[in-house]
Design a protein around this motif. Structure first.
Motif, PDB file in Angstrom:
ATOM      1  N   GLN B  43      -7.538   0.524  -2.045  1.00  0.00           N
ATOM      2  CA  GLN B  43      -8.247   1.296  -1.096  1.00  0.00           C
ATOM      3  C   GLN B  43      -7.765   0.839   0.326  1.00  0.00           C
ATOM      4  O   GLN B  43      -7.359   1.558   1.049  1.00  0.00           O
ATOM      5  N   VAL B  44      -7.787  -0.654   0.642  1.00  0.00           N
ATOM      6  CA  VAL B  44      -7.118  -0.932   1.836  1.00  0.00           C
ATOM      7  C   VAL B  44      -5.676  -0.567   2.124  1.00  0.00           C
ATOM      8  O   VAL B  44      -5.437   0.055   3.200  1.00  0.00           O
ATOM      9  N   MET B  45      -4.867  -0.468   1.037  1.00  0.00           N
ATOM     10  CA  MET B  45      -3.628  -0.126   1.154  1.00  0.00           C
ATOM     11  C   MET B  45      -3.576   1.573   1.734  1.00  0.00           C
ATOM     12  O   MET B  45      -2.740   1.962   2.564  1.00  0.00           O
ATOM     13  N   TYR B  46      -4.488   2.387   0.992  1.00  0.00           N
ATOM     14  CA  TYR B  46      -4.302   3.651   1.285  1.00  0.00           C
ATOM     15  C   TYR B  46      -4.919   4.072   2.676  1.00  0.00           C
ATOM     16  O   TYR B  46      -4.618   4.908   3.249  1.00  0.00           O
ATOM     17  N   GLU B  47      -5.928   3.167   3.020  1.00  0.00           N
ATOM     18  CA  GLU B  47      -6.410   3.413   4.339  1.00  0.00           C
ATOM     19  C   GLU B  47      -5.644   3.115   5.412  1.00  0.00           C
ATOM     20  O   GLU B  47      -5.432   3.780   6.484  1.00  0.00           O
ATOM     21  N   GLY B  50      -3.259   5.560   5.961  1.00  0.00           N
ATOM     22  CA  GLY B  50      -3.939   6.961   6.716  1.00  0.00           C
ATOM     23  C   GLY B  50      -4.761   7.732   5.684  1.00  0.00           C
ATOM     24  O   GLY B  50      -5.005   8.890   6.274  1.00  0.00           O
ATOM     25  N   TYR B  51      -4.571   7.432   4.408  1.00  0.00           N
ATOM     26  CA  TYR B  51      -5.133   8.451   3.512  1.00  0.00           C
ATOM     27  C   TYR B  51      -6.757   7.716   3.377  1.00  0.00           C
ATOM     28  O   TYR B  51      -6.864   6.738   2.343  1.00  0.00           O
ATOM     29  N   SER B  52      -7.964   8.324   3.909  1.00  0.00           N
ATOM     30  CA  SER B  52      -9.318   7.756   3.360  1.00  0.00           C
ATOM     31  C   SER B  52      -9.818   7.941   2.555  1.00  0.00           C
ATOM     32  O   SER B  52     -10.314   6.941   1.784  1.00  0.00           O
ATOM     33  N   GLY B  53      -9.568   9.111   1.890  1.00  0.00           N
ATOM     34  CA  GLY B  53     -10.125   9.724   0.616  1.00  0.00           C
ATOM     35  C   GLY B  53      -9.058   9.966  -0.605  1.00  0.00           C
ATOM     36  O   GLY B  53      -7.845  10.188  -0.137  1.00  0.00           O
ATOM     37  N   ALA B  54      -9.602   9.785  -1.763  1.00  0.00           N
ATOM     38  CA  ALA B  54      -8.719   9.851  -2.860  1.00  0.00           C
ATOM     39  C   ALA B  54      -8.064  11.413  -2.868  1.00  0.00           C
ATOM     40  O   ALA B  54      -7.013  11.753  -3.314  1.00  0.00           O
ATOM     41  N   ALA B  55      -8.767  12.082  -2.331  1.00  0.00           N
ATOM     42  CA  ALA B  55      -8.418  13.768  -2.455  1.00  0.00           C
ATOM     43  C   ALA B  55      -7.370  14.108  -1.502  1.00  0.00           C
ATOM     44  O   ALA B  55      -6.546  14.778  -1.648  1.00  0.00           O
ATOM     45  N   GLU B  56      -7.200  13.218  -0.431  1.00  0.00           N
ATOM     46  CA  GLU B  56      -5.957  13.404   0.695  1.00  0.00           C
ATOM     47  C   GLU B  56      -4.617  12.994   0.111  1.00  0.00           C
ATOM     48  O   GLU B  56      -3.498  13.395   0.730  1.00  0.00           O
ATOM     49  N   VAL B 146       6.531   2.153  -0.153  1.00  0.00           N
ATOM     50  CA  VAL B 146       5.903   3.584  -0.520  1.00  0.00           C
ATOM     51  C   VAL B 146       6.686   4.679  -0.019  1.00  0.00           C
ATOM     52  O   VAL B 146       7.346   4.729   0.861  1.00  0.00           O
ATOM     53  N   THR B 147       6.865   5.456  -1.203  1.00  0.00           N
ATOM     54  CA  THR B 147       7.757   6.563  -1.138  1.00  0.00           C
ATOM     55  C   THR B 147       6.924   7.875  -1.283  1.00  0.00           C
ATOM     56  O   THR B 147       5.899   8.074  -1.923  1.00  0.00           O
ATOM     57  N   ASP B 148       7.315   8.937  -0.686  1.00  0.00           N
ATOM     58  CA  ASP B 148       6.761  10.081  -0.660  1.00  0.00           C
ATOM     59  C   ASP B 148       7.946  11.351  -1.078  1.00  0.00           C
ATOM     60  O   ASP B 148       8.764  11.604  -0.221  1.00  0.00           O
ATOM     61  N   GLY B 149       7.889  11.438  -2.278  1.00  0.00           N
ATOM     62  CA  GLY B 149       8.737  12.512  -2.792  1.00  0.00           C
ATOM     63  C   GLY B 149      10.380  11.838  -2.677  1.00  0.00           C
ATOM     64  O   GLY B 149      11.251  12.458  -2.216  1.00  0.00           O
ATOM     65  N   GLY B 150      10.408  10.660  -2.885  1.00  0.00           N
ATOM     66  CA  GLY B 150      11.715   9.922  -2.694  1.00  0.00           C
ATOM     67  C   GLY B 150      12.052   9.287  -1.565  1.00  0.00           C
ATOM     68  O   GLY B 150      13.053   8.637  -1.237  1.00  0.00           O
ATOM     69  N   GLU B 151      11.489   9.751  -0.591  1.00  0.00           N
ATOM     70  CA  GLU B 151      11.665   9.368   0.792  1.00  0.00           C
ATOM     71  C   GLU B 151      10.805   8.019   1.154  1.00  0.00           C
ATOM     72  O   GLU B 151       9.602   8.062   0.996  1.00  0.00           O
TER      73      GLU B 151
END
Lengths: 312, 298, 205
Positions: B43-47, B50-56, B146-151
């Motif tokens: 949770q700390v990592m996602y926060e 900048g992703y506060s909720g699981a849905a985002e 952390v990668t997003d689509g390989g980036e």
């Protein structure tokens, strides 16, 4: 007498164990210390080649846990006698960790040595910290029940402080052995509380029995405090702090002495004030505990002034 | 004599009773504890990202854990990394051993399940086997790419350093250019009202968006925070305003906490140390991976 | 000896006339150390309540089997067991609250108040009464902690339970570590003052 013997034994063990650290500097390095924030001073046993020593590229310096991060050396200056070299770095050093210095080109190819704060100073630092900076009564707020109960007269205060220190040292040492040789190997860490409180009760009982037999006079004056020791949270906080910080035996020993000494100091200071307070005119609403709390608060504020104190 | 026997028997029974109560409790709570710690860490990592909720969270987001070990064999030290291997290969992980000058010593595939890699004990055993006999390995730290689509979009790392009273434990997030995204204080024992203010937004937000060049020379200044900047830090003004202030102050030093300069300075220095060391290491690692054509998942 | 008090009286005794913090002045360490917020008071109060009630009931259930000579070690063992249980549970399910309370959860084991209740009440009375007595004492401790926390949080950070109610910070001094002593001392003096005031009025009438 037995206590005296055991004290001597412990001191002897301390000496034997620390002796090698005095003879640490091997071969051509006579001494090495941190000086200013970004300076290491190395003293060689004999005059050395100025060209080699003053060449920055001959050095490799890093912090022991991070061997791949080289520290950038700005300049090396050799003093006139050819034996004392000052290493200046571009960045301030983190003197809390051990630094490894490697010099190429000196006699025997490569010379490696470690620079760290003296271990003795570190142990002493733990003692001072427990005694003043993190005084258990005034800055950690532990052991208050017993503190307010026994700080009315100087004689009581001294008796309580001394008995407490003895019990603290003995029980902390035993806790260390049990923690490191039983609780950790068998993964029984969750039994910490039971084991530590049990050992403390055992120590209190043992000191009680021994004192009664060996020195009845001393027992008559100090015996009453033994029961109070067990109700003091400092005595159980010491092994818990030891376990939390992973202290070795000597560090634990110093912590226990510091905590006991700090408790004695707090009691003595407080009792000195209490004796004066008895002569003072205190409003009836403040009589007794309220005024004692306010005095203790003033001591606590005074002890805040010790924070940041560094001797070594 | 009879008395003694009854005492011993009763004490033994009560100890056994107490032990069974504590043992049962330990068994029931230890798994829950591990699970909750893991959830909180995630949770700390996602926060931080900048992703506060699981849905985002976008589905393309992936986290790759790098474990760093210090390997010493025969008086020589080197740095070993356990890296997740490229997807679709048999060996789940790759152990890359790099010497202190940044040259590759060896790279060995390590067969380790993803679950085992999270646990310290089986991971250490696998590393020991990969490093070869005669080498001793000690775990140093772990970093998450952390990668997003390989980036690559960010690096997450933990760090621990001396604060005013005891250690301060942080989790940091930096972007691929090592500019600070933010940090979170995981554990600390600073004084309430003084050093404990390091967890407050107005202090933490000063670090947000600091570029790597500023972090390398970061320091604290003993001065009160200007009123308008304070408002921006506590989020009392609009989004653009906050960004404008961040831009204005991004090369500047951190304003120290009133009455807790040492704690504030400890955090600033700690952040600087962690980020600069990491930047150096990831550069070395990337170069080695590129030169040797080693495929990893990030 | 039998107890002739109703459950309600037992509870009110723990909270008012024999309040562990303000009247008996026992277990002062957390009252000074971590009473900076109301939440801390509630959390540690709950932990102490749990330990007190369970220890009282345990000792009361087994009171006929406890050998008088090993009374104190048995009490210590019982308390230590329940403290371990609450320590493990808090660490597992409420890690944040646990981190805030620090070492104090483990130190409940050395609280004089719990041993005292076992020695004075639970080892003689019925299970039922011991439960109510333990509940009263635990609640009394919690009320004391919350009262101190209320004063310190309201005056120190202008908030209650983390919600900003005043909008400004009247006296930062009150949440600074050493202020705990002053707050407890002043509150004790205040309660003394009320007592003296009422006694005087009754004396006049």
């Amino acid at each position: 007498m037995i206590l005296d013997m055991s004290k001597r034994l412990i001191l002897a063990a301390l000496f034997v164990w620390l002796a090698p650290s005095f003879a640490l500097a091997e071969g051509i390095i006579a001494d090495q210390t941190f000086k200013a924030a970004n300076e290491i001073v190395v003293t060689f046993a004999a005059p050395v080649d100025r060209a080699v020593v003053e060449e920055v590229n001959n050095y490799t310096v890093f912090e022991e846990p991070d061997p791949d991060i080289r520290l950038v050396l700005q300049q090396v200056a050799l003093a006139g006698d050819g034996r004392t070299a000052s290493l200046f770095f571009t960045e301030p050093l983190n003197t809390a960790t051990t630094h490894v210095v490697r010099i190429r080109g000196l006699v025997g190819g490569e010379t490696t040595f470690k620079v760290s704060k003296s271990y003795f100073g570190y142990l002493f630092g733990i003692l001072i910290s427990a005694l003043l900076i993190n005084n258990f009564v005034f800055t950690k707020y532990l052991g208050l029940c017993v503190f307010f109960g026994t700080s009315k007269k100087k004689t009581t205060a001294k008796g309580m402080g001394v008995v407490f220190t003895i019990v603290a040292v003995v029980s902390a040492s035993m806790s260390w052995f049990l923690y490191n040789f039983v609780l950790i190997p068998f993964d029984l860490n969750f039994l910490q509380i039971v084991v530590f409180i049990g050992l403390t009760s055992l120590t209190v009982q043992a000191v009680d029995t021994i004192l009664r037999k060996v020195n009845p006079v001393l027992f008559n004056s100090f015996g009453v405090f033994l029961v109070l020791v067990i109700a003091n949270c400092v005595i159980i906080a010491i092994p818990l702090i030891m376990a939390g910080n992973g202290y070795n035996f000597f560090e634990t020993f110093m912590l226990a002495i510091g905590a006991g000494g700090g408790f004695l100091l707090a009691l003595y200071l407080m009792s000195s004030v209490s004796e004066r307070l008895q002569l003072a005119k205190i409003p009836p609403t403040y009589k007794g505990l309220p005024i004692a709390f306010i005095v203790a608060g003033q001591f606590a504020m005074a002890f805040l002034g010790f924070s940041g104190l560094q001797l070594f | 004599m009879r008395d003694m026997i009854t005492i011993v028997v009763r004490l033994t029974i009560s100890c056994l009773l107490a032990a069974s109560v504590m043992g049962l409790c330990f068994i029931f709570t230890s798994n829950a504890k591990k699970h909750n710690e893991h959830v909180k860490e995630q949770q700390v990592m996602y926060e931080l990202l900048g992703y506060s909720g699981a849905a985002e969270r976008p589905a393309s987001l992936a986290m790759h854990e790098l474990y760093r070990y210090v390997v010493s064999s025969g008086g020589r030290q080197s740095i070993g990394y356990l890296l997740p291997g490229a997807e679709g290969e048999e060996a789940g992980f790759l152990f890359v051993n790099i010497d202190l000058d940044g040259r590759l010593i060896a790279s060995t595939p390590v067969a380790l399940s993803a679950g085992d890699a999270l646990e310290a004990e089986p991971r250490n055993r696998a590393i020991q086997a990969a490093a070869g006999p005669g080498a001793s390995v000690t775990f140093a730290d772990q970093t998450i790419v952390v990668t997003d689509g390989g980036e690559r979009i960010a690096y997450l790392m933990g760090g621990k350093f001396q604060g005013f009273k005891t250690f301060i434990h942080l989790m940091l997030a930096v972007d691929p250019d090592f500019a600070l995204i933010g940090f979170e204080v995981l554990e600390h024992e600073e004084d309430p009202g003084l050093g404990a203010e390091i967890v407050e937004g107005y202090f933490k937000n000063q670090f947000k968006g600091k570029p790597f060049t500023a972090i390398k020379t970061i320091d604290v200044v003993k001065a009160p925070i200007p009123d308008d900047y304070y408002k921006a830090l506590t989020g009392k003004v609009g989004e653009e305003e906050i960004l404008r202030f961040r831009e204005q102050y991004k090369e500047k030093d951190i304003y120290a906490l009133t009455g807790a300069t040492i704690s504030a300075k400890a955090v600033a220095m700690g952040v600087k140390g962690i980020v600069t060391k990491f930047a150096y290491r990831i550069d070395v690692l990337d170069r080695v991976l590129q030169e040797q054509q080693l495929a990893t998942s990030f | 000896m039998t107890n002739d008090k109703s459950p309600l009286q037992l509870i009110s005794r723990g909270i008012l006339s024999e309040n562990p913090i303000f009247k008996l002045a026992l277990s002062m360490c957390p009252a000074v150390g971590i009473s900076t917020t109301v939440m801390n008071g509630i959390l540690l109060g709950t932990a102490v309540l749990f330990v007190q009630v369970f220890s009282s009931v345990t000792i009361s259930v087994f009171k006929n089997y406890i050998h008088p000579r090993i009374r104190i070690p048995t009490y210590t063992l019982t308390i230590a067991t329940w403290v371990t249980v609450i320590d493990l549970v808090l660490a597992a399910y409420m890690p944040e609250a646990y981190a805030k309370m620090g070492i104090f959860v483990k130190l409940i084991v050395a609280f004089a108040i719990i041993t005292m209740r076992l020695e004075m009440f639970a080892c003689k009375e019925s299970v039922n009464d011991s439960f109510w007595d333990g509940l009263g004492m635990g609640l009394g401790f919690m009320v004391g902690m919350v009262a101190i926390g209320l004063v310190r949080e309201l005056l120190g950070s202008g908030a209650i339970l983390g919600y900003d109610v005043l909008g400004f910070k009247p006296l930062l001094f009150f949440i600074l570590p050493s202020a705990g002593f002053f707050v407890v001392g002043l509150m004790m003096a205040f309660f003394n003052w009320i007592e003296i005031y009422y006694k005087r009025r009754r004396g006049v009438q």
